[in-house]
Enzyme design. Structure first.
Site, PDB file in Angstrom:
ATOM      1  N   LYS A 175       0.996 -34.231  -9.527  1.00  0.00           N
ATOM      2  CA  LYS A 175       0.100 -35.383  -9.439  1.00  0.00           C
ATOM      3  C   LYS A 175       0.266 -36.297 -10.637  1.00  0.00           C
ATOM      4  O   LYS A 175       0.245 -37.517 -10.523  1.00  0.00           O
ATOM      5  CB  LYS A 175      -1.348 -34.884  -9.341  1.00  0.00           C
ATOM      6  CG  LYS A 175      -2.394 -35.986  -9.237  1.00  0.00           C
ATOM      7  CD  LYS A 175      -2.315 -36.685  -7.905  1.00  0.00           C
ATOM      8  CE  LYS A 175      -3.267 -37.850  -7.771  1.00  0.00           C
ATOM      9  NZ  LYS A 175      -2.875 -38.738  -6.673  1.00  0.00           N
ATOM     10  N   GLU A 232       7.188 -38.151   0.803  1.00  0.00           N
ATOM     11  CA  GLU A 232       6.667 -37.159  -0.138  1.00  0.00           C
ATOM     12  C   GLU A 232       5.834 -36.073   0.526  1.00  0.00           C
ATOM     13  O   GLU A 232       5.799 -34.964   0.035  1.00  0.00           O
ATOM     14  CB  GLU A 232       5.935 -37.815  -1.319  1.00  0.00           C
ATOM     15  CG  GLU A 232       4.684 -38.554  -1.006  1.00  0.00           C
ATOM     16  CD  GLU A 232       4.059 -39.195  -2.258  1.00  0.00           C
ATOM     17  OE1 GLU A 232       4.410 -38.835  -3.380  1.00  0.00           O
ATOM     18  OE2 GLU A 232       3.202 -40.068  -2.072  1.00  0.00           O
ATOM     19  N   HIS A 275      21.739 -56.688   6.431  1.00  0.00           N
ATOM     20  CA  HIS A 275      22.787 -56.574   5.409  1.00  0.00           C
ATOM     21  C   HIS A 275      23.196 -55.123   5.173  1.00  0.00           C
ATOM     22  O   HIS A 275      23.804 -54.809   4.170  1.00  0.00           O
ATOM     23  CB  HIS A 275      22.319 -57.219   4.099  1.00  0.00           C
ATOM     24  CG  HIS A 275      22.046 -58.690   4.261  1.00  0.00           C
ATOM     25  ND1 HIS A 275      23.042 -59.614   4.396  1.00  0.00           N
ATOM     26  CD2 HIS A 275      20.881 -59.373   4.363  1.00  0.00           C
ATOM     27  CE1 HIS A 275      22.501 -60.820   4.543  1.00  0.00           C
ATOM     28  NE2 HIS A 275      21.196 -60.697   4.529  1.00  0.00           N
ATOM     29  N   GLU A 282       5.870 -48.487   0.139  1.00  0.00           N
ATOM     30  CA  GLU A 282       4.811 -47.498  -0.039  1.00  0.00           C
ATOM     31  C   GLU A 282       4.697 -46.610   1.211  1.00  0.00           C
ATOM     32  O   GLU A 282       4.529 -45.395   1.110  1.00  0.00           O
ATOM     33  CB  GLU A 282       3.489 -48.220  -0.357  1.00  0.00           C
ATOM     34  CG  GLU A 282       2.245 -47.360  -0.436  1.00  0.00           C
ATOM     35  CD  GLU A 282       2.309 -46.257  -1.485  1.00  0.00           C
ATOM     36  OE1 GLU A 282       3.232 -46.238  -2.310  1.00  0.00           O
ATOM     37  OE2 GLU A 282       1.423 -45.382  -1.447  1.00  0.00           O
ATOM     38  N   CYS A 295       2.188 -29.223 -15.440  1.00  0.00           N
ATOM     39  CA  CYS A 295       1.508 -28.043 -15.956  1.00  0.00           C
ATOM     40  C   CYS A 295       0.034 -28.325 -16.223  1.00  0.00           C
ATOM     41  O   CYS A 295      -0.342 -29.412 -16.663  1.00  0.00           O
ATOM     42  CB  CYS A 295       2.138 -27.598 -17.265  1.00  0.00           C
ATOM     43  SG  CYS A 295       3.866 -27.204 -17.104  1.00  0.00           S
ATOM     44  N   ASN A 298       1.872 -27.442 -22.203  1.00  0.00           N
ATOM     45  CA  ASN A 298       2.264 -28.490 -21.256  1.00  0.00           C
ATOM     46  C   ASN A 298       3.058 -29.518 -22.046  1.00  0.00           C
ATOM     47  O   ASN A 298       2.562 -30.030 -23.048  1.00  0.00           O
ATOM     48  CB  ASN A 298       1.011 -29.125 -20.643  1.00  0.00           C
ATOM     49  CG  ASN A 298       1.324 -30.343 -19.787  1.00  0.00           C
ATOM     50  OD1 ASN A 298       2.449 -30.535 -19.354  1.00  0.00           O
ATOM     51  ND2 ASN A 298       0.313 -31.160 -19.544  1.00  0.00           N
ATOM     52  N   GLY A 299       4.273 -29.802 -21.614  1.00  0.00           N
ATOM     53  CA  GLY A 299       5.106 -30.758 -22.344  1.00  0.00           C
ATOM     54  C   GLY A 299       6.509 -30.207 -22.478  1.00  0.00           C
ATOM     55  O   GLY A 299       6.871 -29.241 -21.785  1.00  0.00           O
ATOM     56  N   LYS A 351       5.166 -42.579   1.179  1.00  0.00           N
ATOM     57  CA  LYS A 351       4.130 -41.649   1.670  1.00  0.00           C
ATOM     58  C   LYS A 351       4.740 -40.666   2.661  1.00  0.00           C
ATOM     59  O   LYS A 351       4.458 -39.473   2.617  1.00  0.00           O
ATOM     60  CB  LYS A 351       3.002 -42.390   2.392  1.00  0.00           C
ATOM     61  CG  LYS A 351       1.929 -43.095   1.616  1.00  0.00           C
ATOM     62  CD  LYS A 351       1.016 -42.260   0.784  1.00  0.00           C
ATOM     63  CE  LYS A 351       1.633 -41.945  -0.540  1.00  0.00           C
ATOM     64  NZ  LYS A 351       1.312 -42.776  -1.673  1.00  0.00           N
ATOM     65  N   ARG A 369      -2.397 -30.746  -9.584  1.00  0.00           N
ATOM     66  CA  ARG A 369      -1.395 -31.370 -10.458  1.00  0.00           C
ATOM     67  C   ARG A 369       0.023 -30.973 -10.065  1.00  0.00           C
ATOM     68  O   ARG A 369       0.979 -31.623 -10.477  1.00  0.00           O
ATOM     69  CB  ARG A 369      -1.656 -30.949 -11.912  1.00  0.00           C
ATOM     70  CG  ARG A 369      -2.951 -31.496 -12.472  1.00  0.00           C
ATOM     71  CD  ARG A 369      -3.294 -30.850 -13.782  1.00  0.00           C
ATOM     72  NE  ARG A 369      -2.423 -31.229 -14.871  1.00  0.00           N
ATOM     73  CZ  ARG A 369      -2.644 -32.254 -15.695  1.00  0.00           C
ATOM     74  NH1 ARG A 369      -3.728 -32.983 -15.552  1.00  0.00           N
ATOM     75  NH2 ARG A 369      -1.818 -32.528 -16.659  1.00  0.00           N
ATOM     76  N   TRP A 391       4.695 -26.046 -13.973  1.00  0.00           N
ATOM     77  CA  TRP A 391       5.619 -26.838 -13.151  1.00  0.00           C
ATOM     78  C   TRP A 391       6.946 -26.779 -13.884  1.00  0.00           C
ATOM     79  O   TRP A 391       7.093 -27.345 -14.962  1.00  0.00           O
ATOM     80  CB  TRP A 391       5.098 -28.278 -13.045  1.00  0.00           C
ATOM     81  CG  TRP A 391       5.828 -29.131 -12.060  1.00  0.00           C
ATOM     82  CD1 TRP A 391       5.581 -29.236 -10.727  1.00  0.00           C
ATOM     83  CD2 TRP A 391       6.906 -30.036 -12.339  1.00  0.00           C
ATOM     84  NE1 TRP A 391       6.447 -30.147 -10.150  1.00  0.00           N
ATOM     85  CE2 TRP A 391       7.274 -30.644 -11.128  1.00  0.00           C
ATOM     86  CE3 TRP A 391       7.600 -30.386 -13.494  1.00  0.00           C
ATOM     87  CZ2 TRP A 391       8.291 -31.580 -11.020  1.00  0.00           C
ATOM     88  CZ3 TRP A 391       8.631 -31.321 -13.392  1.00  0.00           C
ATOM     89  CH2 TRP A 391       8.967 -31.913 -12.162  1.00  0.00           C
TER      90      TRP A 391
END
Ligand code: M6R
Length: 613
Positions: free
Chosen positions: A608, A493, A509, A486, A2, A100-101, A490, A27, A74
């Site tokens: 973000k 996402e 394995h 990584e 948010c 926000n929270g 990438k 964000r 969000w």
């Protein structure tokens, strides 16, 4: 997550709020809204979708007020829809707020408020808070600021809130705990936001609100800060270092591409005043006073999330190899919910681009309570993690707007490499010759990355071939294994292709069962200690008809014969290979996501800065 904005002054608030919300789009969000005070009335507009959908919805409605608040949501509690969008308004319509929270005890509070006659429209925890403020104000006849203060003493959880009311039209009340809030100080005007990006074009003077502080901003009397226990606090005004141009795309199609291309400059900025290979030194001013403590540490624990956690895994190799200090790397979200053994001579390093990640922050707080020394490797200047740690170093990557972390990651790696080198040198665990070689290798990075970026057209061509893949494997060994993780993150996402990163030798394995002619396998096979072992691992892929895309050292011939495609990186010491090998993986995921018409800078469901647990 948010995003919050607010404005009080003599200008029209609406365009400032909308521009601010657009700046916070990076964000991550699913709905947006604004509330304006206008001629003693409260006008609230909110809409599921993007900020553009909100502006279309507002269209010709009156928006001339000079006090207002705005929000990008969000979703946590309740679906992303118009009703759950913020601002939320009290039952009698006299108070509205953005938040926000997460209010953790919202359910208990809601039940009590329902008993007292309140009715709710949304499924959110936020609506409970605004009703609670209304209830207190009504019952005790106190001011809005006092009602907010009393209410905040009753809630558990995280909040950054901004509140307005037509009954006190010349005031904005704001407060924070665990979620960030910045106040921009203009000439007789004030800006509020979740971070400095909506503020920087108006003023560089800011106050970062601390946990459990309430800002009372009055058109006449300016800014006053009190704690939720009602103690006066003197505002500490700081100057922003951020430049407005850093928040624009600067001719690139996406922020992510701009940020990939900015890496030579960002790494150069990370070195500035800290490394000089010609003179043979490396020194991080921010941790200078703690160097002895780090050098004597019993162990280093590194906590982080996501991409920053991958940087921590590379740092484990750096510190153990160069400084011979045992390192443990922990997911912050797991670490905080175990009962970890933390001793006073442990050094805990938090790595975070945003400096606001809730899990990393909570893990840090726990380590602090147990007496460890806390260091931060953070990008956002003035962020919470940079303030709660004992010391630390900024990565100086500049604002990273694309949700997928790129330049923040590579600058984290160079900073951690500098730190390990400097501590290793101090401990005498690196020979002088090796120390000098590694300084030279680091300093050569910006130029090498410039060269590597010239292969972008070729990397795009290779990406075209794999754009429709459903799955992908990424393999690496040693300090390149975290780069495989990584690379896979990438791709996942931003292009929504399922991808996994594995240590190359682990493939046999289990994951080898997945390999067939439809499986692209991206592998780091550069010259170094593990080269021949990796070559054997990729033979195993080829034998099962997997498609091999290998990152190799310039001039390599052996892997070229086996792989379907090779991407060369400049010949370098293994120490910097993780940094160089990251770049082609960033470009591959970027191009594939663009070809799949994905929203590269704001991928679905992602935020973000993850400011909730
Ligand atoms: O701001 P932080 O570095 O603490 O963020 C941690 C993760 O949320 C972040 O790295 C995330 O994984 C990114 N989407 C990666 O591209």
């Amino acid at each position: 997550m948010c995003g919050i904005v607010g404005y009080i002054g003599s200008k029209r608030a609406y365009p400032i709020l909308i521009k601010g919300l657009s700046r916070l789009e990076y964000r991550g969000y699913d709905s947006a809204g604004v509330a304006l005070l206008e001629d003693g009335k409260l006008n609230v507009f909110k809409r599921q979708g993007k900020v553009l959908d909100l502006t279309n919805f507002v269209a010709d409605n009156p928006t001339s007020g000079t006090v207002g608040i705005g929000h990008t949501r969000w979703a946590t509690h309740g679906l992303p829809n118009d009703i759950n969008a913020h601002p939320h308004t009290s039952g009698d319509g006299s108070i509205t707020l953005v938040h926000n929270g997460i209010i953790e005890n919202y359910d208990i509070l809601k039940k009590e408020l329902i008993k007292r006659g309140h009715t709710f429209k949304s499924e959110t925890d936020t609506e409970v808070l605004v009703h609670l403020i209304e209830d207190i104000k009504e019952k005790s006849g106190v001011s809005l600021a006092e009602a907010v203060r009393i209410a905040l003493n009753e809630v558990h959880g995280a909040y950054a809130i901004v509140v307005i009311s037509p009954e006190e039209p010349n005031k904005i009340i704001a407060a924070k705990k665990s979620s960030p809030l910045v106040i921009g100080m203009g000439e007789d005007e004030y800006y509020l936001a979740s971070d400095a990006t909506p503020i920087v074009e108006y003023t560089k003077n800011v106050v970062y609100l601390e946990d459990e502080q309430i800002a009372i901003i009055d058109r006449e009397n300016g800014l006053r800060i009190i704690s939720i226990s009602n103690k006066e606090v003197s505002p500490y005004v700081q100057e922003l270092e951020m430049q407005l141009e850093e928040l624009e795309k600067g001719g690139y199609e996406h922020f992510m591409l701009k940020e990939i291309y900015e890496q030579p400059r960002a790494i150069h900025d990370s070195f500035r005043g800290r490394l000089n290979a010609k003179e043979g030194w490396v020194s991080l001013g921010g941790i200078k006073d703690y160097e002895d403590q780090i050098a004597k540490a019993n162990r280093i624990i590194i906590i982080a999330c996501g991409t920053s956690w991958h940087a921590a895994l590379v740092a484990e190799y750096y510190f153990e190899d160069l400084a011979r200090i045992p390192v443990e790397v922990e997911y912050a979200s797991e670490f905080r919910y175990r009962n970890p053994i933390i001793r006073k001579d442990d050094v805990v390093i938090a790595i975070s681009q945003s400096g606001e990640t809730a899990d990393t922050l909570a893990a840090l707080k726990m380590a602090k309570e147990r007496g460890a020394t806390l260091l931060g490797i953070v990008n956002v200047v003035g962020s919470t993690i940079s303030r709660v740690t004992d010391a630390g170093s900024y990565t100086h990557a500049g604002p990273e707007i694309g949700v997928a972390s790129t330049k923040a990651f590579t600058t984290q790696l160079v900073l951690l490499a500098m730190m390990a080198l400097s501590i290793g040198h101090k401990r005498g665990t690196i020979e002088d010759e090796k120390f000098q070689t590694l300084l030279d290798e680091l300093e050569a990075l910006p130029e090498k990355i410039e060269k590597l970026l010239k292969s972008d057209d070729y990397i795009r061509e290779v990406s075209t071939i794999y754009k429709d893949a459903q799955n992908a494997l990424y393999l690496g060994r040693g300090s390149s294994f975290p780069i495989a993780l990584e690379g896979a993150l990438k791709l996942k996402e931003i292009s929504y292709i399922h991808a996994e990163g594995y240590p190359a030798a682990e493939m046999k394995h289990g994951p080898i069962a997945l390999i067939d002619e439809n499986m692209p396998v991206f592998v780091i096979a550069t010259h170094g200690e593990n080269y021949e072992k990796v070559v054997s691992n990729i033979q195993e892929v080829k034998a099962r008809k997997g498609k091999l895309i290998a990152i190799v050292s310039k001039g390599d011939t052996m892997v070229r014969e086996i792989a379907d495609h090779v991407i060369e990186i400049p010949i370098s010491d293994e120490f910097v290979v993780p940094i160089l090998a990251t770049i082609p993986f960033q470009l591959i995921s970027y191009h594939i996501a663009v070809m799949r018409e994905c929203n590269v800078d704001q991928p679905r469901n992602l935020a973000k800065s993850v400011t909730v647990e």
